[in-house]
Design a protein around this motif. Structure first.
Motif, PDB file in Angstrom:
ATOM      1  N   GLY A  69      -4.734   8.100  10.414  1.00 57.64           N
ATOM      2  CA  GLY A  69      -4.183   9.097   9.509  1.00 57.64           C
ATOM      3  C   GLY A  69      -3.137   8.589   8.535  1.00 57.64           C
ATOM      4  N   PHE A  70      -2.963   7.288   8.445  1.00 56.46           N
ATOM      5  CA  PHE A  70      -1.998   6.714   7.514  1.00 56.46           C
ATOM      6  C   PHE A  70      -2.624   6.519   6.146  1.00 56.46           C
ATOM      7  N   HIS A  71      -1.785   6.564   5.120  1.00 58.79           N
ATOM      8  CA  HIS A  71      -2.186   6.243   3.753  1.00 58.79           C
ATOM      9  C   HIS A  71      -1.572   4.882   3.438  1.00 58.79           C
ATOM     10  N   ILE A  72      -2.393   3.943   2.985  1.00 61.13           N
ATOM     11  CA  ILE A  72      -1.899   2.606   2.647  1.00 61.13           C
ATOM     12  C   ILE A  72      -1.219   2.673   1.286  1.00 61.13           C
TER      13      ILE A  72
ATOM     14  N   ASN B 141       5.426  12.186   7.503  1.00 59.73           N
ATOM     15  CA  ASN B 141       6.813  12.101   7.955  1.00 59.73           C
ATOM     16  C   ASN B 141       7.283  10.712   8.375  1.00 59.73           C
ATOM     17  N   GLN B 142       6.500   9.677   8.086  1.00 58.08           N
ATOM     18  CA  GLN B 142       6.965   8.347   8.454  1.00 58.08           C
ATOM     19  C   GLN B 142       6.381   7.264   7.544  1.00 58.08           C
ATOM     20  N   ILE B 143       7.131   6.183   7.423  1.00 62.05           N
ATOM     21  CA  ILE B 143       6.687   4.999   6.693  1.00 62.05           C
ATOM     22  C   ILE B 143       6.681   3.849   7.690  1.00 62.05           C
ATOM     23  N   VAL B 144       5.615   3.061   7.676  1.00 64.93           N
ATOM     24  CA  VAL B 144       5.547   1.907   8.571  1.00 64.93           C
ATOM     25  C   VAL B 144       5.364   0.643   7.754  1.00 64.93           C
ATOM     26  N   VAL B 145       5.999  -0.416   8.219  1.00 63.89           N
ATOM     27  CA  VAL B 145       5.896  -1.740   7.620  1.00 63.89           C
ATOM     28  C   VAL B 145       5.226  -2.616   8.664  1.00 63.89           C
TER      29      VAL B 145
ATOM     30  N   LYS C 195      11.055 -14.891  -1.248  1.00 65.05           N
ATOM     31  CA  LYS C 195      10.137 -15.743  -0.486  1.00 65.05           C
ATOM     32  C   LYS C 195       9.484 -14.993   0.683  1.00 65.05           C
ATOM     33  N   TYR C 196       9.729 -13.691   0.785  1.00 66.14           N
ATOM     34  CA  TYR C 196       9.214 -12.898   1.894  1.00 66.14           C
ATOM     35  C   TYR C 196       8.007 -12.061   1.471  1.00 66.14           C
ATOM     36  N   GLU C 197       7.208 -11.656   2.466  1.00 66.35           N
ATOM     37  CA  GLU C 197       6.048 -10.812   2.198  1.00 66.35           C
ATOM     38  C   GLU C 197       5.880  -9.798   3.322  1.00 66.35           C
ATOM     39  N   ILE C 198       5.534  -8.567   2.947  1.00 64.90           N
ATOM     40  CA  ILE C 198       5.162  -7.524   3.900  1.00 64.90           C
ATOM     41  C   ILE C 198       3.661  -7.349   3.766  1.00 64.90           C
ATOM     42  N   ASP C 199       2.930  -7.481   4.872  1.00 62.82           N
ATOM     43  CA  ASP C 199       1.475  -7.402   4.805  1.00 62.82           C
ATOM     44  C   ASP C 199       0.980  -6.014   4.419  1.00 62.82           C
ATOM     45  N   ILE C 200       1.495  -4.967   5.078  1.00 68.00           N
ATOM     46  CA  ILE C 200       1.024  -3.605   4.809  1.00 68.00           C
ATOM     47  C   ILE C 200       2.209  -2.647   4.848  1.00 68.00           C
ATOM     48  N   VAL C 201       2.271  -1.750   3.867  1.00 67.65           N
ATOM     49  CA  VAL C 201       3.203  -0.626   3.896  1.00 67.65           C
ATOM     50  C   VAL C 201       2.321   0.621   3.892  1.00 67.65           C
ATOM     51  N   ALA C 202       2.473   1.456   4.925  1.00 66.50           N
ATOM     52  CA  ALA C 202       1.641   2.653   5.062  1.00 66.50           C
ATOM     53  C   ALA C 202       2.533   3.845   5.372  1.00 66.50           C
TER      54      ALA C 202
ATOM     55  N   PHE D 126      -9.170 -11.127   7.047  1.00 67.02           N
ATOM     56  CA  PHE D 126      -9.972 -10.296   7.946  1.00 67.02           C
ATOM     57  C   PHE D 126      -9.077  -9.469   8.863  1.00 67.02           C
ATOM     58  N   GLY D 127      -8.047 -10.090   9.425  1.00 65.47           N
ATOM     59  CA  GLY D 127      -7.117  -9.386  10.306  1.00 65.47           C
ATOM     60  C   GLY D 127      -6.379  -8.279   9.580  1.00 65.47           C
ATOM     61  N   GLU D 128      -5.966  -8.536   8.347  1.00 67.19           N
ATOM     62  CA  GLU D 128      -5.277  -7.514   7.561  1.00 67.19           C
ATOM     63  C   GLU D 128      -6.209  -6.353   7.240  1.00 67.19           C
ATOM     64  N   GLN D 129      -7.480  -6.640   6.967  1.00 68.89           N
ATOM     65  CA  GLN D 129      -8.450  -5.581   6.704  1.00 68.89           C
ATOM     66  C   GLN D 129      -8.676  -4.720   7.952  1.00 68.89           C
ATOM     67  N   LEU D 130      -8.741  -5.362   9.128  1.00 68.81           N
ATOM     68  CA  LEU D 130      -8.883  -4.608  10.383  1.00 68.81           C
ATOM     69  C   LEU D 130      -7.671  -3.711  10.617  1.00 68.81           C
ATOM     70  N   ALA D 131      -6.480  -4.245  10.349  1.00 70.44           N
ATOM     71  CA  ALA D 131      -5.254  -3.463  10.535  1.00 70.44           C
ATOM     72  C   ALA D 131      -5.229  -2.270   9.577  1.00 70.44           C
ATOM     73  N   GLN D 132      -5.637  -2.482   8.332  1.00 68.16           N
ATOM     74  CA  GLN D 132      -5.684  -1.381   7.371  1.00 68.16           C
ATOM     75  C   GLN D 132      -6.663  -0.310   7.824  1.00 68.16           C
TER      76      GLN D 132
END
Length: 90
Positions: free
Chosen positions: A47-50, A70-74, A59-66, A34-40
């Motif tokens: 204005g971000f594209h997921i 002109n920018q990429i956010v993790v 063993k690592y995970e990134i929840d969202i890359v958007a 639910f929290g990840e859906q709210l963040a998306q």
């Protein structure tokens, strides 16, 4: 700042009222999803594209890359049931 380094920033996220959901009836996994859906939703509204979600490497995970033009956010999402230890930040 060193050449090629990106400036890190923290965006204040509007607090979602508890009437959107009742976390008492959610498992920890459901609350996390639910929290990840709210963040998306928030990122899309800004204005971000997921690009991808739940990206795993080793063993690592990134929840969202958007991204925007002109920018990429993790994003690492942490969802809490209460604001007892502080307000939410993104």
């Amino acid at each position: 700042m060193m050449k090629g380094m990106m400036k890190s920033s923290i965006l204040k996220v509007p607090q979602f009222k508890t009437h959107y959901f009742n976390s008492l009836f959610m498992t920890q996994q459901e609350l996390g999803i639910f929290g990840e859906q709210l963040a998306q939703r928030y990122l899309i509204e800004q204005g971000f594209h997921i690009r991808t979600t739940n990206y795993r490497f080793g063993k690592y995970e990134i929840d969202i890359v958007a991204e925007t033009a002109n920018q990429i956010v993790v994003v690492e999402v942490k969802t809490r049931q209460t604001a007892e230890i502080g307000e939410p930040w993104m």
